[in-house]
Design a protein around this motif. Structure first.
Motif, PDB file in Angstrom:
ATOM      1  N   ASP A 134      38.747  47.664  30.310  1.00 19.63           N
ATOM      2  CA  ASP A 134      38.904  48.948  30.978  1.00 19.63           C
ATOM      3  C   ASP A 134      39.381  49.993  29.973  1.00 19.63           C
ATOM      4  N   LEU A 136      29.646  49.334  32.800  1.00 19.86           N
ATOM      5  CA  LEU A 136      30.716  48.334  32.735  1.00 19.86           C
ATOM      6  C   LEU A 136      30.803  47.768  31.318  1.00 19.86           C
ATOM      7  N   LYS A 190      34.860  35.358  30.110  1.00 20.77           N
ATOM      8  CA  LYS A 190      34.364  36.721  30.145  1.00 20.77           C
ATOM      9  C   LYS A 190      35.378  37.584  30.879  1.00 20.77           C
ATOM     10  N   ARG A 191      35.596  38.793  30.377  1.00 20.91           N
ATOM     11  CA  ARG A 191      36.503  39.690  31.093  1.00 20.91           C
ATOM     12  C   ARG A 191      36.064  41.133  30.912  1.00 20.91           C
ATOM     13  N   VAL A 192      36.601  41.959  31.806  1.00 20.22           N
ATOM     14  CA  VAL A 192      36.278  43.387  31.777  1.00 20.22           C
ATOM     15  C   VAL A 192      37.199  44.090  30.775  1.00 20.22           C
TER      16      VAL A 192
END
Lengths: 348, 329
Positions: B318, B304, B314-316
């Motif tokens: 992609d 991840l 906080k964020r992902v």
């Protein structure tokens, strides 16, 4: 008040409230900045209908494909429209099947192309809210002035205020609105005063930086907690109370209002803009697209997402049958579509 | 003069094009033999091999052209495996109507860049197809990993440091600007990364893995690294280097530098204790003055990528989905 203090306050205890950010760019910025992770769980951010790609009906895509398949016709479109599903296929799929579709970076490209290739007719896919509508008006003006007869405009232009009115009138759960920043530069902050008064909902016009959005959320939380419903312009360097007179004049010179179909929502009276009588000779059949009988029935719940009734992950297709690579509904397609943003930024 | 279909016939016109243009720039002992295959000396070191195709438009742009890009793109792929580039093949697909002067400039640039990179062009091919004056180049590169060390995503360990060699998004923004006829001073970062990699390896830096950050940008590269190594990585948004002019360009067009293509930047993953020294070595090179430590490998068994935003959220991150814009490299 400094940002640290705002962050601390927004993370603390609050009454439950729902704030809708109408504009897709705000939604994108909220996720990019991880703002949801900084808020108390009681403060829920709801994404609104502010992505023009998402609300464009399938019948519009069908019509665009029809033009792209017409001999000696070229359809010009912005890239984010390419994968929006029509009733049968998207522009991207139609192109693979031989339809003549070209991605444009600016509608003005049509002028150069049309002058260079008089044997071809260029149909511009005009999709957008008040922010982009003046630029299409400018191209109509230039088309008229240049004497070109091989440019047409297929419009799916939408006005934001009737949609906001529709949401306020049908959904009492939204506590407050972050007003669409780009649209506000054209309409002006005072445009929301009538809705704020009638429905007793506070509005905050905000810029697109994370800090701007946090300040807007803080402002709206305070307004709700103090039972206020005012319009606060927190983006005064760009948004004037009265808006942009030149752009508004362009809109009213070239377009007239009429009913329009919003994908997933239905017809909203007076929410569409169509070429007026004087310039209707350039229209590519836009006025006929006020319904969407052609739309395929699926389990897609984009309509409820757009209206803020559910979060994208409450749709049974989200992340399974519907992903950015194989979008079933329009909200998954666009970079400013709520489902697409959720998918990109929340996947674990 | 323009390229016509006869230039691809294999007859006299083809021979003249090869003699007058390609031979002028690309002549060397291997190519001059004009055999069907080049016979290359065997090395005691492990062989690295890669291939790439270049379809950029416009063919010339500020900071480079398709010829320079074809060499840099391929040698960089070899360097990322820790391999020193040695040999390269070049296949040219020319569209009818291509301006021969433009082709001349591109081949001259390709030849110059190859010499600077110390790589020999040992085989080539030319075809002409119907079209509208376009040009495409396919290359294959061979190199040897002389460092003797293992470099690859399987070497990545929890705690490793992530370093980016400079500002992101310049190539993408440059190409977009050219296509959209937007006047600015943004130049492509198209460059050979070899000298920087060589400096790191010769200094004994514990390099775990490297990736040049091309199509899909840093966001996509980080996801590839996370998936291939089965590790979570976290970066700090405020550490991501972006030129202010590129940032403004992105803001206006709604682009994200994290997903924009580069042609002269790489991500280097090193042992944490070597990170500071690696950074200093990169900064000594004119291409690496803006190198930054952007984050670290945080967890094993969880592919991840997350970013800590400037606001502390906080964020992902992609991979890049879809392709609303035409391919740029």
């Amino acid at each position: 008040m400094n940002l640290d203090k705002i962050l601390k306050e927004l993370a603390g205890d609050h009454q439950e409230l729902k704030i809708m950010e109408v504009c897709g760019t705000h939604t994108s910025s909220i996720f990019k900045n991880g703002i949801r992770s900084l808020l108390s769980p009681e403060i829920r951010l709801i994404s609104g209908p502010g992505c023009p790609v998402c609300v464009t009906p399938a019948s519009y895509i069908d019509k665009a494909i029809e033009w792209a398949l017409t001999p000696n016709c070229v359809l010009l479109t912005f890239g984010d429209m390419m994968k929006v599903p029509g009733s049968e296929k998207s522009l991207s799929e139609a192109k693979a099947d031989g339809a003549r579709v070209e991605i444009m970076y600016s509608p003005q490209e049509a002028l150069k192309k049309a002058a260079a290739n008089p044997e071809l007719t260029y149909v511009i896919a005009c999709v957008g809210f008040e922010t982009t509508i003046p630029s299409y008006a400018l191209v109509i003006e230039q088309t008229e002035r240049s004497g070109l007869t091989n440019i047409k405009f297929l419009t799916a232009l939408r006005k934001v205020m009737p949609a906001l009115d529709f949401i306020c009138a049908t959904d009492n759960e939204i506590s407050a609105f972050i007003a669409p920043g780009h649209v506000s530069t054209i309409l002006g902050s005072q445009a929301y005063a009538g809705l704020a008064e009638q429905y007793m909902k506070p509005f905050a016009v905000a810029g697109f930086e994370g800090e701007h959005i946090l300040i807007a959320i803080y402002d709206l939380v305070k307004q709700v907690e103090n039972h206020k419903h005012e319009v606060h312009n927190l983006y005064p360097s760009v948004v004037k109370p009265e808006g942009n007179a030149v752009a508004l004049a362009y809109i009213s010179n070239y377009f007239e209002s009429g009913p329009a179909f919003w994908r997933g929502i239905g017809v909203i009276e007076d929410s569409g803009l169509y070429l007026n009588q004087k310039y209707r000779k350039y229209d590519a059949g836009s006025a006929d697209l006020t319904g969407d009988a052609a739309q395929k029935t699926t389990n897609c719940r984009c309509g409820e997402v757009i209206l803020g009734k559910i979060n994208p992950d409450e749709c049974p297709m989200f992340g399974k049958a519907c992903t950015p690579a194989k979008a079933q509904g329009p909200c998954m397609v666009s970079s400013e579509g709520t489902c697409g943003i959720w998918f990109r930024f929340t996947r674990k | 003069m323009k390229i016509v279909m006869a230039h691809g016939s294999g007859g006299n016109a083809t021979r003249e094009l090869i003699k007058d243009l390609f031979h002028k720039y690309l002549a060397n002992d291997y190519l001059d033999k004009m055999e069907d295959s080049a016979i290359l000396p065997v090395s005691e070191y492990p062989l690295a091999m890669t291939t790439d195709s270049f379809v950029v438009t416009p063919l010339e742009f500020p900071g480079g052209d398709i010829g320079k890009l074809a060499i840099c793109g391929t040698v960089n792929d070899l360097w990322m495996a820790g391999a020193e580039p040695q040999y390269l093949t070049a296949g040219f697909i020319l569209e009818e109507g291509l301006d021969v002067d433009l082709l001349d400039r591109v081949v001259a640039s390709l030849s110059r860049t190859a010499k600077e990179a110390g790589i020999k062009i040992v085989a080539g091919d030319t075809k002409v197809v119907q079209g509208n004056g376009g040009l495409y180049i396919n290359t294959a590169g061979l190199g040897f990993r002389k460092s003797g060390r293992r470099i690859g995503t399987d070497m990545i360990r929890e705690g490793d440091a992530l370093i980016v060699s400079g500002d992101l998004g310049n190539h993408h923004a440059c190409i977009m600007s050219q296509r959209m006829e937007i006047v600015n001073s943004i130049q492509s970062d198209c460059a050979n990364l070899g000298p920087m990699v060589e400096d790191l390896l010769q200094a004994g830096i514990e390099v775990r893995a490297m990736r040049d950050i091309t199509r899909g940008g840093l966001g996509t590269v980080l996801n590839e690294i996370a998936e291939a190594s089965n590790h979570a990585v976290e970066i700090e948004e405020k550490s991501i280097p972006v030129d202010p002019e590129v940032k403004s360009f992105c803001d206006i067009l709604g682009l994200d530098p994290l997903y924009m293509a580069n042609e002269g930047k790489f991500l280097c993953i090193t042992a944490q204790e070597h990170a500071e020294r690696a950074l200093n070595i990169l900064k000594q090179n004119s291409l690496g003055t803006k190198a930054r430590l952007i984050g670290s490998v945080t967890e094993t068994g969880k592919p991840l990528v997350t970013v800590k935003t400037r606001l502390g959220g906080k964020r992902v991150i992609d991979v890049l989905y879809g392709e609303g814009l035409p391919r740029i490299c």
